[in-house]
Design a protein around this motif. Structure first.
Motif, PDB file in Angstrom:
ATOM      1  N   ARG A   1       0.828  -1.208   0.000  1.00  0.00           N
ATOM      2  CA  ARG A   1       0.000   0.000   0.000  1.00  0.00           C
ATOM      3  C   ARG A   1       0.863   1.258   0.000  1.00  0.00           C
ATOM      4  O   ARG A   1       0.565   2.236  -0.687  1.00  0.00           O
ATOM      5  CB  ARG A   1      -0.943  -0.020   1.205  1.00  0.00           C
ATOM      6  CG  ARG A   1      -1.839  -1.271   1.213  1.00  0.00           C
ATOM      7  CD  ARG A   1      -3.245  -0.970   0.861  1.00  0.00           C
ATOM      8  NE  ARG A   1      -4.044  -2.133   0.604  1.00  0.00           N
ATOM      9  CZ  ARG A   1      -4.909  -2.670   1.453  1.00  0.00           C
ATOM     10  NH1 ARG A   1      -5.071  -2.160   2.644  1.00  0.00           N
ATOM     11  NH2 ARG A   1      -5.626  -3.722   1.100  1.00  0.00           N
ATOM     12  N   LEU A   2       1.954   1.256   0.761  1.00  0.00           N
ATOM     13  CA  LEU A   2       2.877   2.392   0.767  1.00  0.00           C
ATOM     14  C   LEU A   2       3.547   2.549  -0.599  1.00  0.00           C
ATOM     15  O   LEU A   2       3.748   3.658  -1.082  1.00  0.00           O
ATOM     16  CB  LEU A   2       3.930   2.221   1.865  1.00  0.00           C
ATOM     17  CG  LEU A   2       3.431   2.390   3.297  1.00  0.00           C
ATOM     18  CD1 LEU A   2       4.470   1.890   4.287  1.00  0.00           C
ATOM     19  CD2 LEU A   2       3.056   3.838   3.573  1.00  0.00           C
ATOM     20  N   GLU A   3       3.858   1.436  -1.209  1.00  0.00           N
ATOM     21  CA  GLU A   3       4.466   1.462  -2.541  1.00  0.00           C
ATOM     22  C   GLU A   3       3.495   2.028  -3.575  1.00  0.00           C
ATOM     23  O   GLU A   3       3.876   2.807  -4.443  1.00  0.00           O
ATOM     24  CB  GLU A   3       4.900   0.048  -2.918  1.00  0.00           C
ATOM     25  CG  GLU A   3       5.778  -0.022  -4.138  1.00  0.00           C
ATOM     26  CD  GLU A   3       6.341  -1.414  -4.305  1.00  0.00           C
ATOM     27  OE1 GLU A   3       7.563  -1.518  -4.455  1.00  0.00           O
ATOM     28  OE2 GLU A   3       5.566  -2.399  -4.287  1.00  0.00           O
ATOM     29  N   CYS A   4       2.246   1.668  -3.442  1.00  0.00           N
ATOM     30  CA  CYS A   4       1.204   2.180  -4.336  1.00  0.00           C
ATOM     31  C   CYS A   4       1.080   3.702  -4.193  1.00  0.00           C
ATOM     32  O   CYS A   4       0.976   4.422  -5.191  1.00  0.00           O
ATOM     33  CB  CYS A   4      -0.111   1.491  -3.998  1.00  0.00           C
ATOM     34  SG  CYS A   4      -1.297   1.491  -5.316  1.00  0.00           S
ATOM     35  N   LEU A   5       1.098   4.179  -2.969  1.00  0.00           N
ATOM     36  CA  LEU A   5       1.046   5.625  -2.733  1.00  0.00           C
ATOM     37  C   LEU A   5       2.265   6.319  -3.331  1.00  0.00           C
ATOM     38  O   LEU A   5       2.149   7.365  -3.973  1.00  0.00           O
ATOM     39  CB  LEU A   5       0.974   5.922  -1.234  1.00  0.00           C
ATOM     40  CG  LEU A   5      -0.397   5.885  -0.610  1.00  0.00           C
ATOM     41  CD1 LEU A   5      -0.291   5.953   0.902  1.00  0.00           C
ATOM     42  CD2 LEU A   5      -1.261   7.012  -1.135  1.00  0.00           C
ATOM     43  N   HIS A   6       3.434   5.725  -3.138  1.00  0.00           N
ATOM     44  CA  HIS A   6       4.667   6.316  -3.669  1.00  0.00           C
ATOM     45  C   HIS A   6       4.636   6.361  -5.201  1.00  0.00           C
ATOM     46  O   HIS A   6       5.024   7.370  -5.800  1.00  0.00           O
ATOM     47  CB  HIS A   6       5.881   5.528  -3.188  1.00  0.00           C
ATOM     48  CG  HIS A   6       7.152   5.939  -3.848  1.00  0.00           C
ATOM     49  ND1 HIS A   6       7.720   7.183  -3.660  1.00  0.00           N
ATOM     50  CD2 HIS A   6       7.960   5.285  -4.709  1.00  0.00           C
ATOM     51  CE1 HIS A   6       8.826   7.268  -4.378  1.00  0.00           C
ATOM     52  NE2 HIS A   6       8.992   6.129  -5.018  1.00  0.00           N
ATOM     53  N   GLN A   7       4.163   5.309  -5.817  1.00  0.00           N
ATOM     54  CA  GLN A   7       4.102   5.272  -7.280  1.00  0.00           C
ATOM     55  C   GLN A   7       3.089   6.265  -7.825  1.00  0.00           C
ATOM     56  O   GLN A   7       3.303   6.863  -8.869  1.00  0.00           O
ATOM     57  CB  GLN A   7       3.775   3.860  -7.763  1.00  0.00           C
ATOM     58  CG  GLN A   7       4.917   2.903  -7.571  1.00  0.00           C
ATOM     59  CD  GLN A   7       4.544   1.471  -7.889  1.00  0.00           C
ATOM     60  OE1 GLN A   7       3.392   1.157  -8.202  1.00  0.00           O
ATOM     61  NE2 GLN A   7       5.516   0.580  -7.805  1.00  0.00           N
ATOM     62  N   SER A   8       2.007   6.468  -7.110  1.00  0.00           N
ATOM     63  CA  SER A   8       0.962   7.384  -7.555  1.00  0.00           C
ATOM     64  C   SER A   8       1.297   8.842  -7.267  1.00  0.00           C
ATOM     65  O   SER A   8       1.011   9.722  -8.079  1.00  0.00           O
ATOM     66  CB  SER A   8      -0.365   7.042  -6.882  1.00  0.00           C
ATOM     67  OG  SER A   8      -0.757   5.743  -7.206  1.00  0.00           O
ATOM     68  N   LEU A   9       1.881   9.095  -6.103  1.00  0.00           N
ATOM     69  CA  LEU A   9       2.185  10.456  -5.664  1.00  0.00           C
ATOM     70  C   LEU A   9       3.611  10.517  -5.103  1.00  0.00           C
ATOM     71  O   LEU A   9       3.811  10.702  -3.900  1.00  0.00           O
ATOM     72  CB  LEU A   9       1.179  10.900  -4.598  1.00  0.00           C
ATOM     73  CG  LEU A   9      -0.292  10.855  -5.014  1.00  0.00           C
ATOM     74  CD1 LEU A   9      -1.192  10.957  -3.796  1.00  0.00           C
ATOM     75  CD2 LEU A   9      -0.593  11.946  -6.004  1.00  0.00           C
TER      76      LEU A   9
END
Length: 75
Positions: free
Chosen positions: A47-55
């Motif tokens: 989930r943290l990786e998803c946030l980093h990739q998106s923003l």
């Protein structure tokens, strides 16, 4: 070991709303002395990786957070 699977995809807003929870989960895993390999398979890491990739300007790479938490737990 199996890879974490998700039955529902979360919106960026939902991920952002739970950011503190994912950080807390990562902190607990670090305090439990889990290896980075084990933590990379966790839901909070994904989930943290998803946030980093998106923003990427707002959210750091989970690996960066891992090393910060590990440094803090060692001091």
């Amino acid at each position: 070991m199996s890879q974490a699977t998700f039955t529902t995809s979360l919106t960026i807003g939902e991920l952002e709303a739970n950011y503190a929870l994912y950080c807390k989960a990562m902190r607990i895993l670090v305090l439990e002395e889990k290896t980075i390999h084990q933590i990379r398979r966790s839901v909070c890491w994904h989930r943290l990786e998803c946030l980093h990739q998106s923003l990427p300007r707002q959210y750091k790479n989970p690996e960066h957070l891992y090393f910060l938490l590990q440094r803090d737990s060692n001091s």
